[in-house]
Design an enzyme around this catalytic site. Structure first.
Site, short mmCIF file in Angstrom:
data_model
loop_
_atom_site.label_atom_id
_atom_site.label_comp_id
_atom_site.label_asym_id
_atom_site.label_seq_id
_atom_site.Cartn_x
_atom_site.Cartn_y
_atom_site.Cartn_z
N CYS A 2 0.83 -1.21 0.00
CA CYS A 2 0.00 0.00 0.00
C CYS A 2 0.87 1.26 0.00
O CYS A 2 2.08 1.19 0.09
CB CYS A 2 -0.91 0.01 1.22
SG CYS A 2 -1.98 -1.45 1.33
N LEU A 27 -3.62 -1.71 -1.56
CA LEU A 27 -3.48 -2.95 -2.32
C LEU A 27 -4.07 -4.03 -1.42
O LEU A 27 -3.53 -4.33 -0.36
CB LEU A 27 -2.02 -3.26 -2.64
CG LEU A 27 -1.78 -4.56 -3.43
CD1 LEU A 27 -2.32 -4.42 -4.83
CD2 LEU A 27 -0.29 -4.91 -3.47
N ASN A 82 0.85 0.11 5.84
CA ASN A 82 1.36 -0.52 4.62
C ASN A 82 2.11 -1.77 5.04
O ASN A 82 3.01 -1.69 5.87
CB ASN A 82 2.30 0.46 3.90
CG ASN A 82 3.14 -0.23 2.84
OD1 ASN A 82 2.69 -1.15 2.19
ND2 ASN A 82 4.38 0.23 2.68
N GLY A 83 1.72 -2.93 4.50
CA GLY A 83 2.48 -4.14 4.81
C GLY A 83 1.59 -5.28 5.24
O GLY A 83 0.39 -5.30 4.99
N THR A 115 24.23 -0.39 -8.53
CA THR A 115 23.82 -1.79 -8.34
C THR A 115 22.31 -1.92 -8.28
O THR A 115 21.72 -2.83 -8.88
CB THR A 115 24.43 -2.35 -7.04
OG1 THR A 115 25.85 -2.25 -7.12
CG2 THR A 115 24.06 -3.79 -6.83
N ARG A 175 20.72 -1.37 -11.81
CA ARG A 175 21.00 -2.52 -12.68
C ARG A 175 20.05 -3.68 -12.39
O ARG A 175 19.48 -4.30 -13.30
CB ARG A 175 22.43 -2.99 -12.49
CG ARG A 175 23.50 -2.12 -13.09
CD ARG A 175 24.87 -2.66 -12.72
NE ARG A 175 25.97 -1.96 -13.37
CZ ARG A 175 27.25 -2.25 -13.17
NH1 ARG A 175 27.57 -3.24 -12.34
NH2 ARG A 175 28.19 -1.57 -13.80
#
Length: 581
Positions: A2, A50, A74-75, A352, A355
């Site tokens: 979320c 979500l 959120n989570g 990093t 990529r």
């Protein structure tokens, strides 16, 4: 996953509300299923949802009976059923959402509430009666959270899941530290997460227990299958994601059998029993998982350039496990075209991270298009066990352990950020079993001598050995050639042509003259390669300089190299160097 946007003690919250809703909308990609807000006194909480647990009833912000407390979270709280069952005071829950337990925990424990949560989470809670705001982030920082200030508004504090919601109204922004809680009554942010392994200078001496290591990881994966929606696993074919997939497949097969049995009984749970956690998705006191949704087959996903090492290995693992596997190939052009969007969503210019995030970003879009809303991923293992190839250079076990702990503490600025934001860009949630609190307590307390890399023991040897059970009743989790496959960093494993192409493109975009004259606003944070320079310029197109302080560069230790790729380290097996040429 979320999205949260909140502001405590705004000078004119009624006037600010349209702006707050607009700033919340900027992160709607994280939660495309519903939007909500609560305004009280001078505080506003906004939420982009979500829905994965409590799908029908869990719209946020969540409130208690008299609506004196509101929370935007959120989570996932994996122990929500246990919390419901063991609350000291009776509490009637409005929803079946796992996040609603934050409210009764706050009522019972105040600012200590986060200590009782087992999961990945960020939340902002407002107590109307005390005009008090509490904000917290999970112990490792698997979920993202930022805190911001405006120098023209003393006493006002902003919170958001991503930088893009803060920089239009804040001139000072910082990453909210993992394992910490903010209390507006004191204005202080204090650490609540105090594990036994926190002091990196304290070298552990606990003997290795392979069975405990295996069973704790299995328990961690089991918790993370808590869902009421279709889910899957990211499967690169490397050790970490393959182990997670193997455990998830075993549990999914058990769940399917259990669901068939329960469907035959067709039992219903009354609302009072739900207040105690009965009939809800999640783990119970006996560490058994109950879930509403199961798939006929566990879906697994991999991505790479044509002929990549990861896709080849992932197919082999999927065939061995019996998952329904989906291979995605992408072209160099696909990746290059997505770079600016990736940096916008990742909110970093670390080489990093960018990529590795680009293939993950592309794959996440495909996964969401298939109707999958949650995936398990293998982040964290390399930090815990010293799995990166540069750990070959560790001079002794003390420094080996110190680097492991340092890496784990910084995950929220690197791999956790990548996993969270690459997937959240498309409304997909990534869960990371290796970063479970209980598993960390076991794995980071093992005598680091057991983790040291030798000629006889390759990186993460003890993790491999813990799941080498082909001669035991459990049977083989993975084929031996996968179980003992050398570490392949994700940005390498998708195909070496990807990194080479990025370097080549950077050469075209950044001149030697540009390298000699970095932007004055960068201060001491000067890119040391053309690729890094190029990414920083794209970052600057999206974000003001105030956001740069939240970025950390990923660099290896004990080796002399400017390129963070695992392939750049001499120990890397030469046989992989020409896979996609």
């Amino acid at each position: 996953m979320c999205g949260i946007f909140a502001c405590h003690n705004h000078p004119d919250v009624a006037k600010f509300k349209p702006t707050a809703l607009k700033l919340s909308k900027a992160i709607r990609h994280r939660g495309p299923d519903w939007s909500g807000s609560v305004t009280c006194h001078n505080t506003i909480l906004c939420h982009e949802r979500l829905s994965i647990v409590g799908v029908e009833s869990g719209a946020q912000p969540l409130t208690n009976a008299d609506e004196s407390i509101a929370v935007a979270a959120n989570g996932e709280i994996y122990n929500h059923r246990l919390i419901r069952k063991h609350l000291k005071n009776p509490y009637h829950f409005k929803t079946t959402s796992d996040c609603e337990v934050i409210i009764p925990l706050y009522l019972e424990h105040g600012v200590d509430a986060p200590k009782h949560l087992d999961g990945m989470f960020s939340f902002v809670l407002y107590d109307k009666k005390q005009d008090r705001t509490i904000a917290a982030r999970d112990p490792i920082g698997i979920t993202t959270l930022y805190k911001g200030y405006n120098s023209q508004e003393p006493g006002t504090v902003y919170f958001a899941s991503e930088l893009k919601s803060l920089h239009p109204v804040c001139d000072k922004i910082e990453a909210f530290p993992p394992g910490h809680v903010f209390d507006s009554l004191t204005g202080e942010t204090t650490r609540y997460f105090e594990p036994s392994w926190w002091d990196e200078k304290k070298c552990p001496q606990t003997p290795l227990d392979l069975k405990l290591l295996r069973e704790t990881l299995e328990k961690s994966v089991r918790k993370r299958l808590m869902a009421e929606v279709p889910y899957g696993v990211l499967l690169s074919g490397g050790l970490d994601s393959s182990l997670v997939a193997a455990i998830a497949q075993r549990e999914s097969l058990r769940l399917r059998k259990l669901a068939e049995e329960q469907a035959a009984l067709n039992q219903e749970v009354d609302p009072e029993a739900q207040d105690k956690g009965e009939g809800l998705v999640g783990i119970d006191d006996e560490n058994k998982l109950s879930t509403v949704t199961f798939l006929p087959q566990l879906n697994s996903f991999s991505i790479g350039l044509p002929g990549s090492p990861d896709n080849k290995a992932a197919l082999e693992v999927a065939k061995f496990l019996g998952t329904k596997h989906h291979v995605m190939t992408f072209t160099i052009e696909d990746g290059l075209n997505a770079l600016s969007d990736v940096i916008y969503h990742l909110e970093t210019y670390d080489v990093t991270t960018i990529r590795a995030s680009t293939p993950m970003y592309l794959l996440s879009r495909k996964i969401k298009a298939m109707g999958i809303k949650m995936v398990l991923s293998g982040e964290g293992s390399d930090e815990i066990f010293g799995g990166y190839l540069y750990f070959h250079g560790a001079p002794n076990k003390e420094e080996f352990h110190e680097e492991c702990v340092r890496r784990v503490k910084n995950l929220h600025l690197a791999d956790c950020l990548r996993a969270n934001k690459s997937t959240s860009a498309w409304g997909l949630e990534a869960r990371v079993p290796f970063l479970d609190k209980e598993f960390l307590e076991v794995a980071l307390n093992i005598d680091p001598q057991e983790k040291m890399i030798t000629k006889e023991k390759l990186e993460k040897y003890i993790l491999r050995k813990a799941f080498d059970t082909k001669d035991q009743p459990e049977g083989a989790y993975l084929p031996d050639n996968i179980l003992y496959r050398q570490k392949e960093q994700f940005s390498d494993g998708v195909g070496y042509g990807w990194i080479d192409a990025l370097k080549d493109q950077a050469e075209l975009q950044v001149t030697d003259e540009m390298m000699k004259n970095p932007k004055p606003e960068w201060g001491d944070d000067i890119p040391d390669t053309k690729e890094a320079y190029w990414y920083r310029c794209m970052f600057d197109e999206h974000f003001p300089p105030s956001c740069a302080s939240t970025v950390m560069r990923w660099t290896p230790k004990w080796v002399k190299q400017t390129d963070p790729s695992g392939r750049a380290i001499s120990i890397h097996q030469a046989k992989y160097d020409h896979v996609d040429e």
